[in-house]
Design a protein around this motif. Structure first.
Motif, PDB file in Angstrom:
ATOM      1  N   ASP A 107       0.812  -1.208   0.000  1.00  0.00           N
ATOM      2  CA  ASP A 107       0.000   0.000   0.000  1.00  0.00           C
ATOM      3  C   ASP A 107       0.850   1.264   0.000  1.00  0.00           C
ATOM      4  O   ASP A 107       0.371   2.347  -0.319  1.00  0.00           O
ATOM      5  CB  ASP A 107      -0.901   0.030   1.234  1.00  0.00           C
ATOM      6  CG  ASP A 107      -2.175  -0.779   1.046  1.00  0.00           C
ATOM      7  OD1 ASP A 107      -2.411  -1.232  -0.081  1.00  0.00           O
ATOM      8  OD2 ASP A 107      -2.921  -0.955   2.025  1.00  0.00           O
ATOM      9  N   ASP A 108       2.123   1.135   0.372  1.00  0.00           N
ATOM     10  CA  ASP A 108       3.007   2.292   0.448  1.00  0.00           C
ATOM     11  C   ASP A 108       4.435   1.841   0.173  1.00  0.00           C
ATOM     12  O   ASP A 108       5.062   1.195   1.011  1.00  0.00           O
ATOM     13  CB  ASP A 108       2.927   2.932   1.833  1.00  0.00           C
ATOM     14  CG  ASP A 108       3.704   4.246   1.917  1.00  0.00           C
ATOM     15  OD1 ASP A 108       4.664   4.414   1.151  1.00  0.00           O
ATOM     16  OD2 ASP A 108       3.345   5.088   2.756  1.00  0.00           O
ATOM     17  N   GLY A 113      -0.808  -4.223   2.556  1.00  0.00           N
ATOM     18  CA  GLY A 113      -2.225  -4.222   2.849  1.00  0.00           C
ATOM     19  C   GLY A 113      -2.871  -5.568   2.660  1.00  0.00           C
ATOM     20  O   GLY A 113      -4.087  -5.687   2.765  1.00  0.00           O
ATOM     21  N   ASP A 154      -0.685   6.187  -4.102  1.00  0.00           N
ATOM     22  CA  ASP A 154       0.435   5.726  -3.278  1.00  0.00           C
ATOM     23  C   ASP A 154       1.042   4.487  -3.908  1.00  0.00           C
ATOM     24  O   ASP A 154       2.263   4.341  -3.957  1.00  0.00           O
ATOM     25  CB  ASP A 154      -0.038   5.417  -1.856  1.00  0.00           C
ATOM     26  CG  ASP A 154      -0.409   6.668  -1.085  1.00  0.00           C
ATOM     27  OD1 ASP A 154       0.196   7.723  -1.345  1.00  0.00           O
ATOM     28  OD2 ASP A 154      -1.308   6.590  -0.234  1.00  0.00           O
ATOM     29  N   TYR A 187      -4.684  -3.505  -7.869  1.00  0.00           N
ATOM     30  CA  TYR A 187      -4.964  -3.053  -6.510  1.00  0.00           C
ATOM     31  C   TYR A 187      -4.515  -1.598  -6.412  1.00  0.00           C
ATOM     32  O   TYR A 187      -3.323  -1.305  -6.493  1.00  0.00           O
ATOM     33  CB  TYR A 187      -4.225  -3.928  -5.498  1.00  0.00           C
ATOM     34  CG  TYR A 187      -4.499  -5.397  -5.703  1.00  0.00           C
ATOM     35  CD1 TYR A 187      -5.507  -6.041  -4.981  1.00  0.00           C
ATOM     36  CD2 TYR A 187      -3.795  -6.126  -6.654  1.00  0.00           C
ATOM     37  CE1 TYR A 187      -5.783  -7.380  -5.198  1.00  0.00           C
ATOM     38  CE2 TYR A 187      -4.068  -7.474  -6.878  1.00  0.00           C
ATOM     39  CZ  TYR A 187      -5.062  -8.097  -6.148  1.00  0.00           C
ATOM     40  OH  TYR A 187      -5.349  -9.421  -6.372  1.00  0.00           O
ATOM     41  N   SER A 198      -4.237   1.956  -4.349  1.00  0.00           N
ATOM     42  CA  SER A 198      -4.184   2.425  -2.969  1.00  0.00           C
ATOM     43  C   SER A 198      -3.869   3.914  -2.907  1.00  0.00           C
ATOM     44  O   SER A 198      -2.955   4.393  -3.583  1.00  0.00           O
ATOM     45  CB  SER A 198      -3.116   1.646  -2.194  1.00  0.00           C
ATOM     46  OG  SER A 198      -2.988   2.119  -0.869  1.00  0.00           O
ATOM     47  N   GLU A 248      -7.019   4.033   1.525  1.00  0.00           N
ATOM     48  CA  GLU A 248      -8.187   3.489   0.854  1.00  0.00           C
ATOM     49  C   GLU A 248      -7.735   2.663  -0.349  1.00  0.00           C
ATOM     50  O   GLU A 248      -6.708   2.955  -0.957  1.00  0.00           O
ATOM     51  CB  GLU A 248      -9.112   4.611   0.392  1.00  0.00           C
ATOM     52  CG  GLU A 248      -9.712   5.421   1.520  1.00  0.00           C
ATOM     53  CD  GLU A 248     -10.687   4.605   2.357  1.00  0.00           C
ATOM     54  OE1 GLU A 248     -11.574   3.954   1.760  1.00  0.00           O
ATOM     55  OE2 GLU A 248     -10.569   4.629   3.598  1.00  0.00           O
ATOM     56  N   ARG A 249      -8.514   1.632  -0.695  1.00  0.00           N
ATOM     57  CA  ARG A 249      -8.106   0.756  -1.784  1.00  0.00           C
ATOM     58  C   ARG A 249      -9.293   0.403  -2.671  1.00  0.00           C
ATOM     59  O   ARG A 249     -10.428   0.333  -2.219  1.00  0.00           O
ATOM     60  CB  ARG A 249      -7.502  -0.536  -1.234  1.00  0.00           C
ATOM     61  CG  ARG A 249      -7.100  -1.522  -2.339  1.00  0.00           C
ATOM     62  CD  ARG A 249      -6.682  -2.852  -1.799  1.00  0.00           C
ATOM     63  NE  ARG A 249      -5.386  -2.775  -1.150  1.00  0.00           N
ATOM     64  CZ  ARG A 249      -4.771  -3.840  -0.640  1.00  0.00           C
ATOM     65  NH1 ARG A 249      -5.350  -5.014  -0.687  1.00  0.00           N
ATOM     66  NH2 ARG A 249      -3.587  -3.713  -0.084  1.00  0.00           N
TER      67      ARG A 249
END
Length: 300
Positions: free
Chosen positions: A144-145, A152, A182, A268, A270, A274-275
């Motif tokens: 996610d980052d 995530g 992100d 996916y 992100s 939020e995703r």
């Protein structure tokens, strides 16, 4: 890629765990693992090294074309794969360089597994990963980052899924982005296809004209960039939930359009915690949640 980078020698060494191979040449840095009998693994690593030794020189010889949207089809094997993966998104702006990391991973994996009886293998090129899966499964962490490494969840890939590549793009990653995601992680039939699709979807997660987004001409940040003077994201301020949803909706809409054209298997998206998930029909198992990472996937 500079003259200094391609004049460096190739480095090849087993990592301390004794099972993964590290290959490095200039800006290209690969982590490789093969799963199978010891003799097959050793031969696979020899084949990977032999293929790797010419990769950087071959790419550098065609850099002007690879950094351009138009021009003749490149001549080198990797360059042609880059061109094909990105040409699929025409007429939208994209250059073959958007698929360079994935294409290199695909090339090394292809040479590595040729003639070898391997159950699983992967080539990880800075997070853009080519996969070979004859039996068993791969558990792949979804980031996610890319800065903090926060994961995530994961997806569990089976041989019948026909997923051969995974790639991640976003403004916080190692390459410039036109958007504000992100991270956008994509699964596709090849790493080159995943690389191109992740780039394009990440570009579309955006809030055009927002004063909360800082941008700068790509050429000011990287004089040799393939993005020219296009404004790339350098900072994202605090976004409201409605702004986050709007940006993700834009990326999701683009991803759905690309999915309908068969350009990837699952994506996916992100942003700020939020995703959104966009996956092909019948791929519900790719929506599972847990945390792991391919670098921890042993052959046992």
């Amino acid at each position: 890629m500079t003259k200094r980078a391609w004049s460096e020698t190739v480095s090849a060494k087993l990592l301390p765990d004794g099972r993964r191979l590290h290959l490095q040449h200039g800006p290209i840095d690969l982590i490789i693992e093969a799963c199978g009998e010891d003799r097959e693994k050793a031969r696979a690593y020899d084949q990977a090294l032999a293929a790797f030794e010419t990769v950087l020189a071959d790419l550098v010889s065609e850099l002007p074309r690879l950094r351009s949207v138009t021009g003749p089809v490149p001549q080198g094997e990797i360059a042609r794969v880059m061109w094909a993966a990105t040409a699929a998104f025409a007429p939208e702006f994209i250059t073959p360089m958007a698929a360079v990391a994935g294409s290199v991973a695909d090339h090394i994996l292809k040479r590595m597994i040729a003639g070898r009886a391997l159950t699983r293998a992967y080539v990880n090129n800075g997070g853009d990963i080519a996969l070979h899966l004859a039996e068993g499964t791969f558990r792949i962490g979804i980031c996610d980052d890319p800065v903090t490494g926060r994961a995530g969840g994961f997806v569990q890939i089976r041989p019948e899924d026909r997923i051969g590549g995974i790639a991640t793009s976003g403004w916080r990653g190692r390459s410039h982005s036109l958007g504000i995601a992100d991270a956008v992680t994509v699964l596709a039939e090849t790493a080159a296809q995943a690389d191109a699709a992740a780039t394009m979807i990440a570009n579309r997660v955006d809030l055009p004209g927002s004063e909360k987004i800082a941008r700068e001409a790509a050429s000011e940040l990287s004089p040799d960039t393939d993005l020219g003077d296009r404004p790339v994201t350098t900072d994202v301020g605090d976004l409201s939930m409605s702004e986050i949803h709007a940006a993700l909706a834009s990326g999701e809409q683009a991803a759905q359009a690309y999915l309908s054209r068969g350009l990837f298997k699952a994506a996916y998206l992100s942003l700020a915690g939020e995703r959104r998930i966009v996956a092909a029909p019948g791929a519900e198992h790719l929506n599972q949640n847990a945390i792991t990472n391919i670098r921890e996937a042993a052959c046992a």
